[in-house]
Motif scaffolding. Structure first.
Motif, short mmCIF file in Angstrom:
data_model
loop_
_atom_site.label_atom_id
_atom_site.label_comp_id
_atom_site.label_asym_id
_atom_site.label_seq_id
_atom_site.Cartn_x
_atom_site.Cartn_y
_atom_site.Cartn_z
N ILE A 230 0.84 -1.20 0.00
CA ILE A 230 0.00 0.00 0.00
C ILE A 230 0.88 1.25 0.00
CG2 ILE A 230 -1.94 -1.14 1.13
CD1 ILE A 230 -1.06 0.06 3.77
N ASP A 231 0.24 2.38 -0.15
CA ASP A 231 0.95 3.67 -0.17
C ASP A 231 1.84 3.83 1.06
OD1 ASP A 231 1.33 6.25 -1.45
OD2 ASP A 231 0.25 7.09 0.26
N LYS B 136 5.02 5.69 -3.53
CA LYS B 136 3.96 6.68 -3.65
C LYS B 136 2.95 6.16 -4.66
CE LYS B 136 1.67 10.57 -3.62
NZ LYS B 136 0.75 10.88 -2.51
N VAL B 137 1.76 5.81 -4.21
CA VAL B 137 0.73 5.27 -5.10
C VAL B 137 0.00 6.42 -5.76
CG1 VAL B 137 -1.35 3.88 -5.26
CG2 VAL B 137 0.48 3.18 -3.71
N ASN B 138 0.10 6.50 -7.08
CA ASN B 138 -0.51 7.60 -7.83
C ASN B 138 -1.84 7.20 -8.48
OD1 ASN B 138 1.63 9.81 -7.73
ND2 ASN B 138 2.84 8.07 -8.43
N LEU B 139 -1.99 5.90 -8.80
CA LEU B 139 -3.24 5.44 -9.38
C LEU B 139 -4.34 5.45 -8.32
CD1 LEU B 139 -4.52 4.18 -11.96
CD2 LEU B 139 -3.99 1.94 -10.99
N ASP B 140 -5.52 5.87 -8.71
CA ASP B 140 -6.65 5.92 -7.78
C ASP B 140 -7.20 4.51 -7.59
OD1 ASP B 140 -8.59 6.82 -6.10
OD2 ASP B 140 -9.86 7.67 -7.67
N THR B 141 -6.83 3.87 -6.49
CA THR B 141 -7.21 2.48 -6.23
C THR B 141 -7.94 2.37 -4.89
OG1 THR B 141 -5.06 2.09 -5.18
CG2 THR B 141 -5.27 1.52 -7.52
N PRO B 142 -8.68 1.26 -4.69
CA PRO B 142 -9.30 1.03 -3.38
C PRO B 142 -8.25 0.98 -2.28
CG PRO B 142 -10.20 -0.46 -5.03
CD PRO B 142 -9.04 0.23 -5.67
N THR B 143 -8.66 1.29 -1.08
CA THR B 143 -7.71 1.40 0.02
C THR B 143 -7.69 0.16 0.91
OG1 THR B 143 -9.35 2.46 1.46
CG2 THR B 143 -7.97 3.90 0.10
N GLU C 39 -6.89 2.37 4.96
CA GLU C 39 -7.05 3.77 4.59
C GLU C 39 -5.91 4.29 3.72
OE1 GLU C 39 -7.70 5.99 8.15
OE2 GLU C 39 -9.68 5.11 8.50
N LYS C 40 -5.18 3.39 3.07
CA LYS C 40 -4.13 3.78 2.14
C LYS C 40 -4.35 3.08 0.81
CE LYS C 40 -0.53 4.77 5.56
NZ LYS C 40 0.87 4.46 5.98
N LYS C 41 -4.04 3.77 -0.29
CA LYS C 41 -4.30 3.22 -1.62
C LYS C 41 -3.44 1.98 -1.89
CE LYS C 41 -3.69 7.15 -3.84
NZ LYS C 41 -3.65 8.13 -4.96
N THR C 42 -4.04 1.02 -2.59
CA THR C 42 -3.35 -0.22 -2.94
C THR C 42 -2.39 0.02 -4.09
OG1 THR C 42 -5.32 -1.46 -2.30
CG2 THR C 42 -3.69 -2.61 -3.65
N ALA C 43 -1.19 -0.54 -3.99
CA ALA C 43 -0.18 -0.39 -5.04
C ALA C 43 -0.37 -1.48 -6.10
CB ALA C 43 1.22 -0.47 -4.45
N TYR D 37 -4.54 -11.12 -8.05
CA TYR D 37 -5.85 -10.49 -8.13
C TYR D 37 -5.68 -9.03 -8.57
CZ TYR D 37 -6.09 -7.51 -3.92
OH TYR D 37 -5.91 -6.53 -2.99
N LEU D 38 -6.77 -8.46 -9.07
CA LEU D 38 -6.71 -7.15 -9.70
C LEU D 38 -7.30 -6.07 -8.80
CD1 LEU D 38 -7.92 -8.09 -13.31
CD2 LEU D 38 -5.57 -7.93 -12.47
N SER D 39 -6.72 -4.89 -8.92
CA SER D 39 -7.28 -3.69 -8.32
C SER D 39 -7.31 -2.64 -9.42
CB SER D 39 -6.41 -3.21 -7.14
OG SER D 39 -6.93 -2.02 -6.59
N GLN D 40 -8.48 -2.16 -9.76
CA GLN D 40 -8.65 -1.24 -10.89
C GLN D 40 -8.05 -1.83 -12.17
OE1 GLN D 40 -10.96 0.51 -9.69
NE2 GLN D 40 -10.21 2.60 -9.96
#
Length: 456
Positions: free
Chosen positions: A56-57, A74-81, A84-88, A129-132
Motif C-alpha cells: 500500500i501507499d 507513492k501510489v498515484n493510481l486511484d485504487t481502493p484502500t 485507509e491507504k491506496k493499494t499499489a 488479483y486485480l485492483s482497478q
C-alpha cells in the motif's frame, strides 16, 4: 556369609559418570539444534507470509545502489484502500512512484539523482488479483532498474498487519502465447529475433522486450515502438557515431536529447538525425546491422529504445532534464572569443557563444567535463586547420602532421579561466547581442555535454 562393605556397595565407577555427562551434553545439543531448526522454520514462515502482504501507499523500498538506499512507495493510481491507504499495483513504476532521495552510485561521480536516471522495467512476482484492472504488488515483488543493474525491492508492505479478507496469493503473470510479426530487441540493446508470417502485426514493426519466451517466436512482455525497423536501425547507427566513449549514459542521453528536440520541432527521431542536426557523415547514416553486438552498438540501441518508449510508456521519464542539444570536446578547445576556429579564417570561439543569449554551466558539471576530456586527450587537442599562422589570432599553435596543417588548442581553452565568467561560483557567459534563448548545461556523460534551452 561375608558382610558387604557399604562404601563399596554404593560407589559409582568413574567411567559411568563420564557416560552420563556425555549423554546429557548430547541431549542438550540435540535440543538446541531442534530449537534452532524450529526458529529458522518460523522465520521462513514469517518471511513467506510477509512476502504475500499486499503493498500500500508509503511502503518501504530499497535500492542498494542509491546513496540513500531506503525509499518510499507513492501510489498515484486511484485504487481502493487497505488500512485507509491506496493499494499499489503494477502501474506504479518510475520516479514518481518509487521515490528515492539519494544519488545513484552507478552514475558518473555518483552525482546523478536516482530520479533522473531511474530506468525500470515491469514488476516481477506480483499478486494474482486485480485492483482497478491492474495486478496488485506484494511485498515480495521486485522491479529491475536497468541503469544500475539491480532490483528495487520492497522491504515493508506498509501494512500494520495483513487483513484476513484479502487473498494475496502470488504467482507469475502468465506469459502471452500470441505470435506477432515484427523485430524484437531486448531493453539492453540485444537483437532477439524477428517474426514473420503471422496474422497480427507488420514485419517492419519494432518491439522492445525482456527476451525470448519459452516457445519459438514468443517474446516476453513486448512493447511496440512507434518506428519502422529500417529507420530504427539508422537512428541507432547515427547515435552510435555521435558518441565518443563507451559510457552507456552518453548514448542514452544523446537518444533522449534527440527525442526532445524532435518533439519540439515536430519531427521524428529519424527525420531529425537524418538532417543537419546531426554532424555524422552521410556514409554513416545507414542501417545498423542486427548482427552488431559490440558494446557501443548495444548502448546505442538501448538508448534509442529507452527514448522511443516515452511514446508508449506513461511512466517513462527524460533522464536529460529537457536537453535538446549536445557538444563534444571542441566546446572546451575553441573557447569563447579569443582563438580562431580551425575551420575558419574569421570566426572566433565556439558557435554557442554567438548563437545564444547566455551559457551557464554548474561548476560540478564543468569540472566533470574537463576531467573526462583531459583524461582522454591530455592538455591539448589538434584539429586540421584552414587558417595558418599568417592570419592567426589567439593562443593556439600550429604544427604540420603528415603534410597537414594542424591547429593545436589548450584543454580547456584559456577563456574559461577568466574570473569574469565565474562570479557566481558557476560558469556564466552573457552575450552582448541579445538572443531569444540561453543555454544551460544539464548533464555530462562520456566526452559530451548536454544543453537545455532557456527562453529569455
Amino acid at each position: 556369609m561375608d558382610r558387604l562393605d557399604k562404601d563399596t556397595e554404593t560407589a559409582i565407577p568413574e567411567t559411568q559418570n563420564q557416560v552420563a555427562e556425555q549423554d546429557s551434553d548430547q541431549v542438550k545439543a540435540a535440543n538446541s539444534q531442534k530449537m534452532e531448526e524450529k526458529r529458522a522454520e518460523n522465520e521462513e514462515k514469517d518471511k513467506t507470509e510477509a512476502g504475500l502482504k499486499v503493498v500500500i501507499d508509503t511502503a518501504t523500498l530499497e535500492c542498494l545502489l542509491c546513496t540513500i538506499p531506503k525509499g518510499i512507495m507513492k501510489v498515484n493510481l486511484d485504487t481502493p484502500t487497505i488500512q485507509e491507504k491506496k493499494t499499489a499495483t503494477i502501474k506504479e513504476r518510475g520516479p514518481k512512484s518509487l521515490v528515492f532521495t539519494g544519488t545513484c552510485k552507478k552514475s558518473p561521480q555518483m552525482a546523478a539523482p536516482c530520479a533522473s536516471v531511474m530506468n525500470v522495467r515491469d514488476w516481477q512476482d506480483v499478486g494474482t488479483y486485480l485492483s482497478q484492472d491492474q495486478f496488485v504488488l506484494l511485498q515480495k515483488s521486485t522491479i529491475p532498474c536497468t541503469y544500475g543493474g539491480v532490483n528495487i525491492t520492497i522491504t515493508d508492505s506498509g501494512q500494520v498487519h495483513q487483513p484476513e479478507t484479502i487473498d494475496a496469493a502470488g504467482a507469475p503473470v502468465p506469459e502471452s502465447k500470441e505470435k506477432i510479426n515484427g523485430n524484437f530487441y531486448n531493453y539492453n540493446g540485444t537483437y532477439e529475433g524477428s517474426v514473420k508470417g503471422q496474422k497480427k502485426g507488420n514485419e517492419t514493426d519494432v518491439y522492445a522486450c525482456e527476451g525470448k519466451g519459452a516457445e519459438e517466436d514468443i517474446y516476453k512482455s513486448p512493447k511496440k515502438l512507434n518506428i519502422v525497423h529500417s529507420e530504427f536501425q539508422k537512428v541507432c547507427n547515427i547515435i552510435k557515431h555521435e558518441g565518443l566513449s563507451t559510457e552507456k549514459e552518453e548514448y542514452l542521453y544523446i537518444a533522449h536529447t534527440n527525442y526532445n528536440e524532435a518533439k519540439r520541432v515536430g519531427k521524428t527521431m529519424f527525420q531529425l538525425l537524418n538532417s543537419s542536426y546531426s554532424s555524422v557523415e552521410a556514409k554513416d547514416k545507414v542501417e545498423m546491422k542486427t548482427t552488431e553486438k559490440d558494446t557501443i552498438s548495444l548502448h546505442s540501441r538501448a538508448g534509442a529504445i529507452d527514448a522511443l518508449l516515452r511514446d508508449v510508456d506513461d511512466v517513462k521519464t527524460d533522464p536529460t532534464d529537457n536537453a535538446t542539444q549536445w557538444d563534444g570536446e571542441d566546446f572546451l578547445a575553441w573557447g569563447i572569443d579569443t582563438d580562431l576556429k580551425p575551420d575558419s579564417k574569421t570566426k572566433y570561439g565556439h558557435n554557442k557563444f554567438d548563437e545564444y543569449d547566455s551559457v551557464k554551466i554548474s561548476k560540478s558539471l564543468y569540472d566533470s567535463f574537463v576531467a573526462k576530456v583531459t583524461g582522454r586527450r591530455g592538455s591539448t587537442l589538434a584539429y586540421t586547420s584552414v587558417h595558418d599562422e599568417g592570419c592567426d589570432k589567439g593562443v593556439h599553435t600550429h604544427k604540420t602532421v603528415k603534410e597537414k596543417n594542424k591547429a593545436v588548442y589548450a584543454l580547456p581553452n584559456a577563456d574559461f579561466a577568466k574570473t569574469d565568467y565565474w562570479t557566481t561560483g558557476d560558469f556564466y557567459f552573457k552575450n552582448a547581442t541579445k538572443q531569444s534563448f540561453g543555454l544551460e548545461a544539464t548533464r555530462v556523460a562520456g566526452y559530451t555535454i548536454f544543453w537545455k534551452k532557456i527562453k529569455v
